[in-house]
Design a protein around this motif. Structure first.
Motif, PDB file in Angstrom:
ATOM      1  N   PRO A   1       5.286   7.042   5.629  1.00 50.60           N
ATOM      2  CA  PRO A   1       5.593   6.100   4.544  1.00 50.60           C
ATOM      3  C   PRO A   1       6.504   6.698   3.468  1.00 50.60           C
ATOM      4  CG  PRO A   1       3.243   6.684   4.551  1.00 50.60           C
ATOM      5  CD  PRO A   1       3.857   7.354   5.732  1.00 50.60           C
TER       6      PRO A   1
ATOM      7  N   ARG B   1      11.122   0.587  12.798  1.00 49.25           N
ATOM      8  CA  ARG B   1      11.148  -0.325  11.647  1.00 49.25           C
ATOM      9  C   ARG B   1      12.048   0.203  10.535  1.00 49.25           C
ATOM     10  NH1 ARG B   1       7.400  -4.072  10.817  1.00 49.25           N
ATOM     11  NH2 ARG B   1       6.991  -3.517   8.653  1.00 49.25           N
TER      12      ARG B   1
ATOM     13  N   SER C   1      12.430  -2.122  -1.050  1.00 47.69           N
ATOM     14  CA  SER C   1      11.107  -2.258  -0.449  1.00 47.69           C
ATOM     15  C   SER C   1      11.195  -1.998   1.052  1.00 47.69           C
ATOM     16  CB  SER C   1      10.582  -3.676  -0.672  1.00 47.69           C
ATOM     17  OG  SER C   1       9.536  -3.946   0.245  1.00 47.69           O
TER      18      SER C   1
ATOM     19  N   ILE D   1       9.068  -2.574   3.316  1.00 46.64           N
ATOM     20  CA  ILE D   1       8.560  -3.662   4.145  1.00 46.64           C
ATOM     21  C   ILE D   1       9.612  -4.768   4.254  1.00 46.64           C
ATOM     22  CG2 ILE D   1       7.280  -4.887   2.317  1.00 46.64           C
ATOM     23  CD1 ILE D   1       5.002  -5.109   4.486  1.00 46.64           C
TER      24      ILE D   1
ATOM     25  N   THR E   1       7.404 -12.471   3.776  1.00 45.46           N
ATOM     26  CA  THR E   1       7.623 -11.576   2.623  1.00 45.46           C
ATOM     27  C   THR E   1       6.774 -12.005   1.434  1.00 45.46           C
ATOM     28  OG1 THR E   1       9.544 -12.802   1.736  1.00 45.46           O
ATOM     29  CG2 THR E   1      10.016 -11.003   3.279  1.00 45.46           C
TER      30      THR E   1
ATOM     31  N   THR F   1       3.632 -10.077   0.610  1.00 40.66           N
ATOM     32  CA  THR F   1       3.739  -8.663   0.230  1.00 40.66           C
ATOM     33  C   THR F   1       3.648  -8.478  -1.279  1.00 40.66           C
ATOM     34  OG1 THR F   1       6.167  -8.597  -0.036  1.00 40.66           O
ATOM     35  CG2 THR F   1       5.285  -8.273   2.201  1.00 40.66           C
ATOM     36  N   GLN F   2       3.159  -7.314  -1.669  1.00 42.97           N
ATOM     37  CA  GLN F   2       3.143  -6.951  -3.092  1.00 42.97           C
ATOM     38  C   GLN F   2       4.565  -6.794  -3.615  1.00 42.97           C
ATOM     39  OE1 GLN F   2       0.724  -3.441  -3.680  1.00 42.97           O
ATOM     40  NE2 GLN F   2      -1.020  -4.352  -2.594  1.00 42.97           N
ATOM     41  N   ASP F   3       5.461  -6.302  -2.746  1.00 42.22           N
ATOM     42  CA  ASP F   3       6.831  -6.049  -3.220  1.00 42.22           C
ATOM     43  C   ASP F   3       7.569  -7.335  -3.575  1.00 42.22           C
ATOM     44  OD1 ASP F   3       6.500  -3.338  -3.108  1.00 42.22           O
ATOM     45  OD2 ASP F   3       7.568  -3.060  -1.210  1.00 42.22           O
TER      46      ASP F   3
ATOM     47  N   GLN G   1       6.304  -0.665  -3.994  1.00 40.48           N
ATOM     48  CA  GLN G   1       5.255   0.166  -3.379  1.00 40.48           C
ATOM     49  C   GLN G   1       5.392   0.188  -1.851  1.00 40.48           C
ATOM     50  OE1 GLN G   1       3.172   1.993  -5.327  1.00 40.48           O
ATOM     51  NE2 GLN G   1       4.470   1.187  -6.965  1.00 40.48           N
ATOM     52  N   HIS G   2       6.425  -0.482  -1.334  1.00 45.98           N
ATOM     53  CA  HIS G   2       6.692  -0.490   0.104  1.00 45.98           C
ATOM     54  C   HIS G   2       5.537  -1.102   0.890  1.00 45.98           C
ATOM     55  CE1 HIS G   2      10.051   1.849  -1.185  1.00 45.98           C
ATOM     56  NE2 HIS G   2       9.249   2.752  -1.687  1.00 45.98           N
ATOM     57  N   ARG G   3       4.908  -2.123   0.310  1.00 44.80           N
ATOM     58  CA  ARG G   3       3.834  -2.805   1.011  1.00 44.80           C
ATOM     59  C   ARG G   3       3.807  -4.268   0.616  1.00 44.80           C
ATOM     60  NH1 ARG G   3      -0.942   0.177   0.627  1.00 44.80           N
ATOM     61  NH2 ARG G   3      -2.120  -1.736   0.591  1.00 44.80           N
TER      62      ARG G   3
END
Ligand code: HXC
Length: 257
Positions: free
Chosen positions: A47, A94, A200, A202, A233, A236-238, A255-257
């Motif tokens: 990550p 990914r 991000s 993700i 999307t 996601t938090q992002d 946060q990449h999530r």
């Protein structure tokens, strides 16, 4: 980890893989394939890594599959070993991948570059699929990815005559993402990698999946895929953070999530 044919390092959130068989112009033998795929998959699983750069030397990104290794093989060995099929795994990472290309990117070298999401090439980089000169054809996706990238007319020209293409033609045809001065290849690739790694992760993964779907499917299916990836999307938090940051006139803290 100890590798024999590549160098691996981390620069900020970028994983850098340098092909390192200089005496063979980075010819892609089985050991190098296994090491590149292992290193790339390890970065993909980490990550802390948001982009992967694959590069070679000034003289050669890679001058192709290792002809000496292949020269002694017969049909049944090649097909039972599924020779070179492991390279396909690079296409399903990914994490965004960037090929930083100086010098020769021939045969499997050109195919390796095309397996990456972006290609940044120096002015004197040379691309080609010269397999026809060896009595074979591309085997790591070259006949497919080159044709999708630059069209049938140019792909037939390259693959049937075995002629090389310099970076300016490759740039004009859309084979490469950016052409830069020879000395700037790795710095430019690392800068683009840094930019991508700052987004991000993700969202990057979904974005590249969407673009890759355009490469692989028809428009209706592609648009449908994009729409459902886009909706996802919003789980996601992002997405929450990215849009809140815009509204609040501040930089996002992904946060990449
Ligand atoms: C093994 C290679 C190699 C290769 C270069 N070398 N390319 N060894 N496989 N693909 C080795 C040479 O044998 C030589 O080793 C050393 O690297 C330096 O190469 P030179 O030829 O002396 O250098 P130069 O004269 O500058 O010519 C550079 C070159 C030429 C134009 C790139 O090396 C060349 O044409 N290479 C082959 C390019 C090619 O056909 N690629 C496609 C491969 S087939 P020694 O020990 O003699 O000094 C392919 C198929 C993919 O990729 C699909 C597979 C399933």
């Amino acid at each position: 980890t100890d590798y024999n044919t590549i160098l691996v390092e981390v620069r900020d959130r970028t994983g850098l893989i340098t092909l390192n068989r200089p005496k063979a112009l980075n010819a892609l033998n089985t050991e190098l394939m296994n090491e590149v795929v292992d290193a790339a998959e390890a970065f993909d699983a980490d990550p802390a890594i948001g982009a992967i750069v694959i590069t070679g030397s000034q003289r050669a990104f890679a001058a192709g599959a290792d002809i000496k290794e292949m020269s002694v093989k017969d049909f049944s060995e090649m097909s039972t070993e599924q020779f070179f099929s492991r390279w396909d795994r690079l296409a399903s990472l990914r994490t965004p991948t960037i090929a930083a290309v100086s010098g020769y990117a021939l045969g499997g070298g050109c195919e390796l570059a095309m397996l990456c999401d972006l290609i940044i090439a120096g002015e004197s980089a040379t691309f080609g699929q010269p397999e026809i000169n060896l009595g074979v054809i591309p085997g790591i996706g070259g006949s497919q990815r080159l044709t999708r990238a630059i069209g049938k007319a140019k792909a037939m020209d390259m693959i049937l005559t075995g002629r090389n293409m310099k970076a300016d033609e490759a740039d004009r045809l859309g084979l490469i993402s950016r052409m830069v001065a020879d000395d700037d290849v790795l710095p430019a690739a690392l800068e683009v990698a840094g930019t991508i790694a700052g987004k991000s992760a993700i969202a990057s993964a979904l974005a590249k999946e969407a673009v890759n779907r355009a490469f692989e499917s028809g428009l209706t299916e592609g648009v449908r895929t994009e729409r459902s990836l886009f909706y996802s999307t919003f789980a996601t938090q992002d997405q929450t953070e990215g849009m809140a940051a815009f509204v609040e006139k501040r930089d996002p803290d992904f946060q990449h999530r």
